[in-house]
Scaffold this motif. Structure first.
Motif, short mmCIF file in Angstrom:
data_model
loop_
_atom_site.label_atom_id
_atom_site.label_comp_id
_atom_site.label_asym_id
_atom_site.label_seq_id
_atom_site.Cartn_x
_atom_site.Cartn_y
_atom_site.Cartn_z
N ARG A 94 0.84 -1.21 0.00
CA ARG A 94 0.00 0.00 0.00
C ARG A 94 0.87 1.26 0.00
O ARG A 94 0.62 2.21 -0.74
CB ARG A 94 -0.92 -0.02 1.24
N ASP A 152 0.91 4.01 -2.86
CA ASP A 152 0.56 5.39 -2.51
C ASP A 152 1.65 6.36 -2.95
O ASP A 152 1.36 7.43 -3.49
CB ASP A 152 0.31 5.54 -1.01
N ASP A 170 -6.55 -0.19 -8.23
CA ASP A 170 -5.15 0.24 -8.37
C ASP A 170 -4.59 -0.05 -9.75
O ASP A 170 -3.41 0.18 -10.01
CB ASP A 170 -4.28 -0.45 -7.32
#
Length: 109
Positions: free
Chosen positions: A60, A64, A90
């Motif tokens: 993650r 990000d 994503d």
């Protein structure tokens, strides 16, 4: 579970993200950079710390950061491939098909 906070840090000179519980190294993602892509090579969590979501937190964070930097991720690591399969939201971050050969680009110094 431990009360120690999980912190994740990008260590560009080592080409890896590190996850720590307190002062203890808990896991990492090894990566390479090719042009405007981050190539996720390997994700590992210490066996005794498995099952705590550390690998997912690492992925993650990588994604990000990629989104914030406007770059794509090439998933060479099976954990990243599985993440992209489970999280179609994503997909915009993925460069090419998981595990497929990518066009050669000049590596960044």
């Amino acid at each position: 579970m431990t009360d120690e906070p999980l912190t994740i840090t990008d260590r560009p000179t080592e080409r890896r993200y590190e996850a720590r519980l307190g002062d203890r190294l808990a896991g990492w993602v090894e990566y390479g950079r090719v042009g405007s892509r981050l190539v996720a090579l390997h994700t590992e969590v210490l066996p005794e710390l498995g099952g705590r979501g550390i690998a997912s937190a690492l992925v993650r964070r990588v994604l990000d950061d990629a989104r914030a930097d406007g770059i794509k991720v090439t998933p060479r690591c099976p954990f990243f491939v599985a993440h992209f399969e489970r999280h179609p939201e994503d997909a915009d971050l993925m460069a090419g098909s998981p595990g497929s050969p990518q066009p050669r680009e000049k590596p960044r110094a």
